[in-house]
Design an enzyme around this catalytic site. Structure first.
Site, PDB file in Angstrom:
ATOM      1  N   LYS A  30       0.830  -1.214   0.000  1.00 21.00           N
ATOM      2  CA  LYS A  30       0.000   0.000   0.000  1.00 21.00           C
ATOM      3  C   LYS A  30       0.865   1.265   0.000  1.00 21.00           C
ATOM      4  CE  LYS A  30      -2.403  -0.663   3.738  1.00 21.00           C
ATOM      5  NZ  LYS A  30      -1.775  -1.938   4.120  1.00 21.00           N
ATOM      6  N   THR A  31       1.846   1.309   0.876  1.00 20.89           N
ATOM      7  CA  THR A  31       2.687   2.499   0.964  1.00 20.89           C
ATOM      8  C   THR A  31       3.542   2.652  -0.281  1.00 20.89           C
ATOM      9  OG1 THR A  31       2.753   2.305   3.372  1.00 20.89           O
ATOM     10  CG2 THR A  31       4.413   3.701   2.345  1.00 20.89           C
ATOM     11  N   LYS A  52      -1.046   9.010   7.028  1.00 20.54           N
ATOM     12  CA  LYS A  52      -1.148   7.685   7.656  1.00 20.54           C
ATOM     13  C   LYS A  52      -1.746   7.931   9.040  1.00 20.54           C
ATOM     14  CE  LYS A  52       0.162   3.183   7.752  1.00 20.54           C
ATOM     15  NZ  LYS A  52      -0.126   2.181   6.715  1.00 20.54           N
ATOM     16  N   ASP A  69       6.412   3.675   7.106  1.00 18.44           N
ATOM     17  CA  ASP A  69       5.471   4.001   6.043  1.00 18.44           C
ATOM     18  C   ASP A  69       5.197   5.504   6.000  1.00 18.44           C
ATOM     19  OD1 ASP A  69       5.307   1.331   5.435  1.00 18.44           O
ATOM     20  OD2 ASP A  69       3.351   1.029   6.370  1.00 18.44           O
ATOM     21  N   GLU A 132      -3.891   6.759   3.772  1.00 19.11           N
ATOM     22  CA  GLU A 132      -3.582   5.325   3.758  1.00 19.11           C
ATOM     23  C   GLU A 132      -4.083   4.635   5.008  1.00 19.11           C
ATOM     24  OE1 GLU A 132       0.301   2.521   4.034  1.00 19.11           O
ATOM     25  OE2 GLU A 132       0.482   4.238   2.692  1.00 19.11           O
ATOM     26  N   GLY A 133      -4.760   3.506   4.801  1.00 19.42           N
ATOM     27  CA  GLY A 133      -5.236   2.704   5.912  1.00 19.42           C
ATOM     28  C   GLY A 133      -4.127   1.855   6.511  1.00 19.42           C
ATOM     29  N   ALA A 134      -4.530   0.907   7.341  1.00 19.16           N
ATOM     30  CA  ALA A 134      -3.579  -0.019   7.970  1.00 19.16           C
ATOM     31  C   ALA A 134      -4.089  -1.433   7.744  1.00 19.16           C
ATOM     32  CB  ALA A 134      -3.458   0.265   9.459  1.00 19.16           C
ATOM     33  N   GLY A 135      -3.241  -2.291   7.201  1.00 16.22           N
ATOM     34  CA  GLY A 135      -3.689  -3.650   6.928  1.00 16.22           C
ATOM     35  C   GLY A 135      -4.721  -3.674   5.823  1.00 16.22           C
TER      36      GLY A 135
END
Length: 218
Positions: A30-31, A52, A69, A132-135
């Site tokens: 993603k990053t 983030k 990230d 950006e999300g996480a996971g």
């Protein structure tokens, strides 16, 4: 992961607007994809930055907790924002965010994260902003709220990063269904080709056939 697309694959577009970046899972790039999108925007002369809002897996530095990230997003952005604006919730353990927060005696809420993002957007207008999300898509913030609700609260169109590995088709289609079921616009897919994968091209054809929106391979 190659830094440049192969000749037969189109480059990433120069986007405008505010988008939420999610993935089929953690460690799908993603990053990396977000940074490439930001760099493409910079090349096109657009102002841009990445956020983030919550990151688990931060290292202690002389300046405080820092997440790799978030630091990479900052390096790829055209606007220089303070670290605390880019990553307002930094958690030390590299585990699920709600568990990391619980271990630190903190409670993270949707309203808190939404406030951070809204503050950044109002104070730092830009042509392109990537949140950006996480996971993956369904990641708990606490016992009641999911991180996906942040995109819903902010009504952001979503870009999905698909890590091209065994199992990616089901993960990608289920994630796309969940995004649309949440009432959000599924903008498109970035298929991130890293490592070796058997019958990769056949998997890409299947994903392209079944996923909505634009489809880009890198």
């Amino acid at each position: 992961m190659a830094d440049t697309p192969s000749p037969e694959r189109p480059p990433l577009p120069a986007l405008k607007g505010v988008f939420f970046i999610t993935g089929t899972d953690t460690e799908v790039g993603k990053t990396w994809v977000s940074c490439r999108l930001l760099e493409r925007a910079r090349e096109a002369g657009l102002s841009c930055y990445g956020l983030k809002p919550i990151a688990a897996g931060c290292e202690e530095t002389a300046d405080g907790l820092r997440n790799e990230d978030a630091v990479n997003l900052m390096a790829s952005s055209s606007l220089a924002l303070p670290y605390d604006v880019v990553n307002p919730v930094a958690l030390k353990a590299a585990i699920a965010p709600h568990i990391a927060a619980r271990q630190e005696g903190r409670r993270i809420s949707l309203s808190q994260l939404a406030g951070y993002v809204r503050g950044a957007l109002s104070s730092h207008p830009a042509d392109l902003v990537l949140v950006e999300g996480a996971g993956g898509w369904r990641v708990p913030l606490n016992d009641r709220e999911m991180l996906s609700a942040l995109a819903v609260e902010l009504n952001l169109p979503v870009i999905q990063v698909v890590g091209m590995k065994l199992g990616c088709i089901s993960h990608a289609l289920l994630t796309a269904e969940a995004i649309q079921a949440d009432g959000l616009r599924y903008t498109g897919t970035v298929a991130n080709c890293f490592g070796d994968m058997d019958v990769r091209e056949e998997n890409l054809i299947t994903l392209r056939q079944h996923l909505p929106g634009a489809f880009t391979v890198i």
